[in-house]
Enzyme design. Structure first.
Site, PDB file in Angstrom:
ATOM      1  N   HIS A  31      77.286  77.338  35.549  1.00 15.49           N
ATOM      2  CA  HIS A  31      77.955  78.572  35.131  1.00 15.49           C
ATOM      3  C   HIS A  31      79.463  78.395  34.953  1.00 15.49           C
ATOM      4  CE1 HIS A  31      77.318  79.008  39.674  1.00 15.49           C
ATOM      5  NE2 HIS A  31      78.525  78.507  39.501  1.00 15.49           N
ATOM      6  N   TYR A  44      88.486  65.151  39.829  1.00 16.34           N
ATOM      7  CA  TYR A  44      87.901  64.337  38.754  1.00 16.34           C
ATOM      8  C   TYR A  44      88.955  63.497  38.048  1.00 16.34           C
ATOM      9  CZ  TYR A  44      84.375  68.007  39.284  1.00 16.34           C
ATOM     10  OH  TYR A  44      83.466  68.891  39.794  1.00 16.34           O
TER      11      TYR A  44
END
Length: 488
Positions: free
Chosen positions: A171, A258
């Site tokens: 989502h 990340y």
């Protein structure tokens, strides 16, 4: 319509309830069967009681069964939804704790980075077990909907090795779009049209149109910097927007782990994160949140059960993809969303074998991806770094090759920015030994890893992280909730 949906990991009580009520918002789906399965009989009993209460309160013919026998739950299922967290919070705590000993500070640790890679090693063998059962006992044309992280690795394994029709669902895109619509002053998120593409948790809004008007980089930067809340909570995300020219789907905390630039120096981390909520970058934030949520649910269960007696309100159907995909496949009402699938040329400048997240349309013919998308070069480069880690991680999980696992961790952007090769080798040994009960493919490697650890000279430290908060007690949570209610 009458068909069967199996939910694996249905003991994720809150999320299972959301999926259940979403699906029952589709008028044609009242007469279907939900087969719940989980390794925890306790959690299964709780969620079944909640769903039975919903069925009873809404006078529905819907059938709900629950069993710890996964194959029984999968028998004849047309759709299988996975929400599993292999190892639970016990293993997850090690995903955060052990890397901290080597200076690696993660907010979530469920996608890549040291924690996400080990999470994948635990999940992938189990995912392949699911796929075997699906091939053998589910409906011939069964579709596997994976919600479990690490999304790309799990989906990659299910498609390439499990040989099951699989789509990964998240989502993050919807939440990012809601933010953008808000900062641009839209009255509703539906006024924003967008193309968002990349890989899960590194997806990029490469085209934005508000009521048909194209939004450029400068306008979007100005809107975020002027927003009284997001300008503080999303500092790192805004910095990436300025440098890359496009906005990322992922929260400040997720995105920070990340990349190799923002969490590599402890004294720099607090500059980029916000402590108003875990998702903005707190050390081990999601672990704390998950622990508090579990404790809260266990204590407040009677209230959750009572709330299940309310009528289903279709106007409150969530934007989780699952119910909309099933509706499109079964009724031919077309749905547009963002799905995790094998690339196969959809994104021109990412590898064909990668699992991408990109726009697609669903109807009775299946999921049809919008092909020919080219990412901005910086976005593609960042995605490529993660894809290479994901590929090695999947292959390591399949083969049980601990040396390949160490190379995967070594090539992770944040790990590589913080740790030396010697540290990575020892850290992986330590994580594999600590999590051996969930890593059957590495059983052969555990004795040698223990031997190396007994002789290691690599120094570690006990460190809570740059921005760690303690798990709050039930009493503290109640007091905070009461204070918020009073303030409103």
């Amino acid at each position: 319509m009458s068909f069967k949906i199996a939910i694996i990991g249905a003991g994720s009580v809150g999320f299972t309830k959301k999926l259940f009520t979403d699906i029952l918002c589709v008028p044609e789906f009242k007469d279907i069967e939900f087969a719940l399965t989980d390794v925890s009989e306790h959690n299964l009993a709780m969620i079944k009681a909640i769903l039975d209460r919903i069925v009873e309160a809404n006078n529905l013919p819907t059938r709900v069964t629950a069993t710890t026998d996964r194959r029984k739950a999968l028998e004849g299922a047309r759709y299988i939804i996975s929400c599993v967290r292999v190892g639970g919070l016990e293993a997850y705590a090690d995903d955060i704790r052990i890397p901290l000993r080597y200076g690696i500070d993660q907010c979530v640790g469920d996608t890549i980075c040291a924690g996400g890679i080990l999470y994948g090693q635990r999940n992938i063998p189990v995912i392949l077990d699911f796929c075997k059962d699906i091939r053998e006992v589910a409906d011939t044309n069964a579709k596997f909907l994976n919600y479990a992280n690490p999304m790309a690795m799990n989906t990659w394994a299910a498609i390439e090795y499990g040989k099951v029709d699989t789509v990964g669902l998240c989502h993050g895109v919807q939440h990012g779009a809601e933010q953008i619509a808000e900062v641009l002053g839209a009255k509703s998120p539906q006024e924003l049209d967008y193309v968002c593409s990349g890989i899960n948790h590194q997806t990029w809004f490469i085209d934005l149109r508000l009521n048909g008007r194209k939004i450029d980089r400068d306008e979007l930067i100005a809107a975020f910097e002027a927003h009284p809340v997001y300008s503080q909570q999303e500092k790192l995300r805004i910095d990436v927007l300025k440098r890359f020219g496009v906005y990322s789907t992922e929260s400040n905390g997720h995105l920070s782990e990340y990349l190799p630039w923002y969490r590599k120096r402890p004294d720099e981390i607090t500059r980029w994160i916000d402590m108003s909520d875990w998702i903005h970058g707190e050390t081990g934030g999601y672990l704390r949140y998950s622990t508090e949520t579990r404790n809260w649910f266990e204590t407040e269960y009677p209230q959750f059960l009572e709330a299940a007696s309310k009528p289903i309100d279709a106007s409150k159907r969530s934007n989780e993809h699952a119910s909309h995909i099933l509706e499109a496949l079964e009724t031919n009402r077309v749905y547009r969303g963002h799905f995790n699938v094998r690339n196969d040329g959809v994104i021109t400048n990412l590898p064909r074998d990668a699992i991408i997240e990109s726009p697609g349309f669903v109807d009775r013919f299946g999921i049809n991806m919008a092909a020919g998308i080219t990412l901005p070069e910086a976005c593609a480069a960042t995605c490529m770094a993660s894809i290479n880690v994901q590929r090695m991680s999947v292959h390591a999980a399949i083969s049980g090759d601990i040396d390949l696992l160490k190379l995967a961790v070594l090539h992770d952007p944040l790990v590589g920015a913080v740790s030396t090769p010697e540290e990575v080798w020892q850290m992986v040994d330590e994580m594999v030994v600590a999590q051996a009960q969930w890593l059957p493919q590495y059983a052969h490697a555990v004795p040698a890893a223990k031997e190396r650890l007994s002789k290691s000279t690599v120094k570690t430290r006990e460190w809570a992280g740059a921005a760690r908060r303690s798990v709050r007690s039930i009493e503290e949570l109640r007091a905070e909730k009461a204070a918020l209610k009073q303030a409103v």
